[in-house]
Motif scaffolding. Structure first.
Motif, PDB file in Angstrom:
ATOM      1  N   TYR A 111     -12.044  11.772   3.633  1.00 34.65           N
ATOM      2  CA  TYR A 111     -11.875  12.226   5.026  1.00 34.65           C
ATOM      3  C   TYR A 111     -12.500  11.226   5.991  1.00 34.65           C
ATOM      4  N   LEU A 112     -13.696  10.711   5.646  1.00 31.60           N
ATOM      5  CA  LEU A 112     -14.360   9.746   6.523  1.00 31.60           C
ATOM      6  C   LEU A 112     -13.552   8.460   6.624  1.00 31.60           C
ATOM      7  N   ASP A 113     -13.032   7.983   5.487  1.00 30.13           N
ATOM      8  CA  ASP A 113     -12.201   6.771   5.519  1.00 30.13           C
ATOM      9  C   ASP A 113     -10.965   6.987   6.376  1.00 30.13           C
ATOM     10  N   ASP A 114     -10.296   8.124   6.168  1.00 31.13           N
ATOM     11  CA  ASP A 114      -9.095   8.424   6.962  1.00 31.13           C
ATOM     12  C   ASP A 114      -9.442   8.573   8.438  1.00 31.13           C
ATOM     13  N   LEU A 115     -10.579   9.222   8.716  1.00 31.29           N
ATOM     14  CA  LEU A 115     -10.986   9.431  10.108  1.00 31.29           C
ATOM     15  C   LEU A 115     -11.270   8.102  10.791  1.00 31.29           C
ATOM     16  N   LYS A 116     -11.970   7.206  10.100  1.00 33.85           N
ATOM     17  CA  LYS A 116     -12.246   5.888  10.683  1.00 33.85           C
ATOM     18  C   LYS A 116     -10.951   5.133  10.968  1.00 33.85           C
ATOM     19  N   ALA A 117     -10.033   5.213   9.998  1.00 33.36           N
ATOM     20  CA  ALA A 117      -8.750   4.527  10.194  1.00 33.36           C
ATOM     21  C   ALA A 117      -7.996   5.126  11.374  1.00 33.36           C
ATOM     22  N   GLU A 118      -7.957   6.455  11.440  1.00 28.46           N
ATOM     23  CA  GLU A 118      -7.246   7.123  12.530  1.00 28.46           C
ATOM     24  C   GLU A 118      -7.889   6.809  13.875  1.00 28.46           C
ATOM     25  N   CYS A 119      -9.221   6.871  13.946  1.00 27.67           N
ATOM     26  CA  CYS A 119      -9.911   6.578  15.202  1.00 27.67           C
ATOM     27  C   CYS A 119      -9.690   5.131  15.628  1.00 27.67           C
ATOM     28  N   ASN A 120      -9.684   4.209  14.654  1.00 28.02           N
ATOM     29  CA  ASN A 120      -9.415   2.805  14.980  1.00 28.02           C
ATOM     30  C   ASN A 120      -8.002   2.622  15.506  1.00 28.02           C
ATOM     31  N   VAL A 121      -7.049   3.309  14.868  1.00 29.39           N
ATOM     32  CA  VAL A 121      -5.659   3.207  15.324  1.00 29.39           C
ATOM     33  C   VAL A 121      -5.522   3.733  16.746  1.00 29.39           C
ATOM     34  N   LYS A 122      -6.102   4.887  17.009  1.00 26.56           N
ATOM     35  CA  LYS A 122      -6.019   5.475  18.347  1.00 26.56           C
ATOM     36  C   LYS A 122      -6.769   4.631  19.366  1.00 26.56           C
ATOM     37  N   ALA A 123      -7.883   4.023  18.937  1.00 30.74           N
ATOM     38  CA  ALA A 123      -8.614   3.145  19.852  1.00 30.74           C
ATOM     39  C   ALA A 123      -7.760   1.929  20.217  1.00 30.74           C
ATOM     40  N   ASN A 124      -7.087   1.357  19.212  1.00 37.06           N
ATOM     41  CA  ASN A 124      -6.199   0.219  19.487  1.00 37.06           C
ATOM     42  C   ASN A 124      -5.026   0.639  20.364  1.00 37.06           C
ATOM     43  N   ASP A 125      -4.463   1.823  20.058  1.00 43.13           N
ATOM     44  CA  ASP A 125      -3.354   2.318  20.883  1.00 43.13           C
ATOM     45  C   ASP A 125      -3.811   2.533  22.321  1.00 43.13           C
ATOM     46  N   PHE A 126      -4.992   3.123  22.476  1.00 40.68           N
ATOM     47  CA  PHE A 126      -5.508   3.362  23.829  1.00 40.68           C
ATOM     48  C   PHE A 126      -5.726   2.041  24.553  1.00 40.68           C
ATOM     49  N   GLU A 127      -6.292   1.067  23.847  1.00 37.75           N
ATOM     50  CA  GLU A 127      -6.542  -0.234  24.475  1.00 37.75           C
ATOM     51  C   GLU A 127      -5.230  -0.878  24.910  1.00 37.75           C
ATOM     52  N   ASN A 128      -4.220  -0.788  24.042  1.00 37.84           N
ATOM     53  CA  ASN A 128      -2.917  -1.371  24.400  1.00 37.84           C
ATOM     54  C   ASN A 128      -2.283  -0.626  25.569  1.00 37.84           C
ATOM     55  N   ARG A 129      -2.333   0.711  25.510  1.00 41.18           N
ATOM     56  CA  ARG A 129      -1.746   1.494  26.609  1.00 41.18           C
ATOM     57  C   ARG A 129      -2.494   1.264  27.908  1.00 41.18           C
ATOM     58  N   SER A 130      -3.819   1.185  27.813  1.00 45.73           N
ATOM     59  CA  SER A 130      -4.628   0.970  29.014  1.00 45.73           C
ATOM     60  C   SER A 130      -4.314  -0.378  29.642  1.00 45.73           C
ATOM     61  N   LYS A 131      -4.157  -1.394  28.795  1.00 51.78           N
ATOM     62  CA  LYS A 131      -3.806  -2.716  29.309  1.00 51.78           C
ATOM     63  C   LYS A 131      -2.415  -2.699  29.930  1.00 51.78           C
ATOM     64  N   LEU A 132      -1.474  -2.034  29.234  1.00 55.22           N
ATOM     65  CA  LEU A 132      -0.115  -1.955  29.752  1.00 55.22           C
ATOM     66  C   LEU A 132      -0.079  -1.222  31.085  1.00 55.22           C
ATOM     67  N   ARG A 133      -0.809  -0.090  31.143  1.00 55.37           N
ATOM     68  CA  ARG A 133      -0.820   0.689  32.378  1.00 55.37           C
ATOM     69  C   ARG A 133      -1.473  -0.111  33.510  1.00 55.37           C
ATOM     70  N   GLY A 134      -2.539  -0.839  33.188  1.00 51.20           N
ATOM     71  CA  GLY A 134      -3.167  -1.679  34.215  1.00 51.20           C
ATOM     72  C   GLY A 134      -2.239  -2.764  34.707  1.00 51.20           C
ATOM     73  N   ASP A 135      -1.519  -3.391  33.737  1.00 51.06           N
ATOM     74  CA  ASP A 135      -0.556  -4.437  34.127  1.00 51.06           C
ATOM     75  C   ASP A 135       0.557  -3.854  34.984  1.00 51.06           C
ATOM     76  N   GLU A 136       1.005  -2.638  34.622  1.00 51.74           N
ATOM     77  CA  GLU A 136       2.052  -1.993  35.421  1.00 51.74           C
ATOM     78  C   GLU A 136       1.562  -1.697  36.832  1.00 51.74           C
ATOM     79  N   ILE A 137       0.340  -1.211  36.934  1.00 54.49           N
ATOM     80  CA  ILE A 137      -0.221  -0.922  38.260  1.00 54.49           C
ATOM     81  C   ILE A 137      -0.339  -2.203  39.078  1.00 54.49           C
ATOM     82  N   ASP A 138      -0.786  -3.292  38.417  1.00 51.11           N
ATOM     83  CA  ASP A 138      -0.883  -4.577  39.126  1.00 51.11           C
ATOM     84  C   ASP A 138       0.487  -5.041  39.594  1.00 51.11           C
ATOM     85  N   ALA A 139       1.490  -4.864  38.726  1.00 46.44           N
ATOM     86  CA  ALA A 139       2.843  -5.288  39.099  1.00 46.44           C
ATOM     87  C   ALA A 139       3.379  -4.450  40.253  1.00 46.44           C
ATOM     88  N   LEU A 140       3.116  -3.128  40.192  1.00 44.56           N
ATOM     89  CA  LEU A 140       3.546  -2.248  41.287  1.00 44.56           C
ATOM     90  C   LEU A 140       2.873  -2.639  42.598  1.00 44.56           C
TER      91      LEU A 140
END
Length: 389
Positions: free
Chosen positions: A266-295
């Motif tokens: 469970y801990l291994d899976d949780l770490k993997a899941e949290c890392n994936v979501k952290a990477n997804d959040f970082e990518n989405r946050s960057k994308l959303r920031g870039d979109e706001i800058d473009a707007l």
């Protein structure tokens, strides 16, 4: 009147201004959504940290329990083996002492039998000697021959005494006189009587001592057997109790190992899941920031004098003639708008934003319907992303 009102409304708020207002609203909503997502992810990230720490603490505790249970099982195994060994030794001692007790009883039985026989012989001898002395006291008037012969036949009388009795009887038979040597026979018989009395007393004393020793030995063996039996029973009981606890500990160990394996996975899976979501959040946050800058860049472009001037110039004639939106688009599509469209297309390609690609058409197409649809799509997408978090 209606036409005049429409004209005044159009003059008050131009189409370009409406587009700018819509874009600015989109920026505000995007910023709000970005902040909401950051708050939601912060909560999720904290949950990941707390859950990982809790699970890690559980794993450490389970590992300690595993080590303690394994040590306990090993100790119980050794204790059980030692207790069984001691119980077996006690069983052997009980068997030996039981056999010793039986053998002592057999020996005592033989001793008692010998004592009874010897006591009978001594008693008969003493009685015979007393009878012979009584006959001799009659000074030859009694029948001392038979009584003396009886004494001479006793197994307890020595050969010397028997020889003297025989000699006395032979002399008496030859001479017919019974007084010669009579005193010597009397003295001998009295000595025999005293001797038998002493021997009888010693025999009885020895018997009492033998009986006492036997009873003492029997009591000692009985006590040892009883003590060993009780000790054996206690050790067997302790071995059974430890065996029961060992079974429980083995069950607890199996459960702990299963929990440890489950929590580790469970801990291994949780770490993997949290890392994936952290990477997804970082990518989405960057994308959303870039979109706001473009707007914001698009707003800056559409806010230039070229765009606003074109709107002020052509909107009145558009209202007066009630012409189509195609005429307004044609009149308003200045070089600055083309620059805005080109910028949005370039940014959408660089940051891989489908929303900016759609926005790039706003500067050349219907500035109302497209923006409204894009806003609606963007709001829906933001809600979906928020729900996913």
């Amino acid at each position: 009147l209606v036409a005049g009102g429409a004209a005044r409304s159009a003059q008050a708020v131009s189409p370009t201004q409406k587009v700018l207002q819509l874009l600015q609203n989109m920026i505000a909503k995007a910023n709000t959504a970005k902040q909401d997502e950051e708050v939601a992810f912060a909560k999720y990230s904290q949950w990941c940290k707390n859950t990982q720490k809790t699970t890690d603490d559980d794993i450490k505790a389970e590992k300690r329990d595993e080590e303690e249970l394994e040590a306990e099982i090993q100790q119980l195994t050794e204790d059980i083996r030692e207790l069984k060994k001691q119980a077996e030794e006690l069983d052997e001692n009980v068997a030996t002492w039981t056999q010793d007790k039986k053998a002592a009883a057999e020996v005592r039985g033989m001793e008692r039998k010998d004592f009874t026989a010897t006591l009978r012989d001594y008693t008969e001898s003493e009685t015979a000697i007393k009878g012979a002395i009584a006959e001799l006291e009659k000074q030859g008037q009694g029948d001392d021959a038979d009584s003396l012969l009886q004494v001479g036949s006793l197994s307890t009388v020595g050969e010397e005494a028997k020889a003297r009795i025989t000699a006395y009887l032979d002399a008496k038979a030859r001479t017919g006189a019974g007084t010669k040597g009579l005193d010597g026979i009397k003295d001998m018989l009295n000595d025999l009587k005293a001797k038998f009395k002493t021997q009888l007393r010693d025999l009885e004393k020895k018997e009492l001592e033998a009986k006492h020793d036997f009873e003492q030995l029997q009591q000692q063996l009985t006590n040892e057997i009883d003590g060993a039996t009780q000790s054996r029973n206690r050790k067997k009981g302790a071995a059974e109790s430890k065996g029961k606890r060992k079974g429980e500990a083995e069950g607890e160990l199996a459960s702990t190992k299963a929990d440890l394996e489950s929590d580790t996975k469970y801990l291994d899976d949780l770490k993997a899941e949290c890392n994936v979501k952290a990477n997804d959040f970082e990518n989405r946050s960057k994308l959303r920031g870039d979109e706001i800058d473009a707007l914001q860049k698009a707003v800056d472009i559409l806010s230039s004098d070229d765009v606003s001037g074109a709107a002020d110039k052509h909107l009145p004639s558009f209202v007066q003639r009630s012409s189509s939106f195609a005429q307004l688009r044609s009149a308003m599509f200045s070089p600055t708008q083309a620059k805005a469209q080109e910028y949005l297309l370039e940014q959408s390609s660089q940051i891989n934003s489908q929303m900016l690609a759609q926005l790039s058409t706003l500067v050349s197409e219907d500035p109302f319907q497209k923006v409204k649809k894009l806003i609606k799509d963007m709001v829906v997408r933001l809600k979906e992303e928020a729900n996913e978090e």
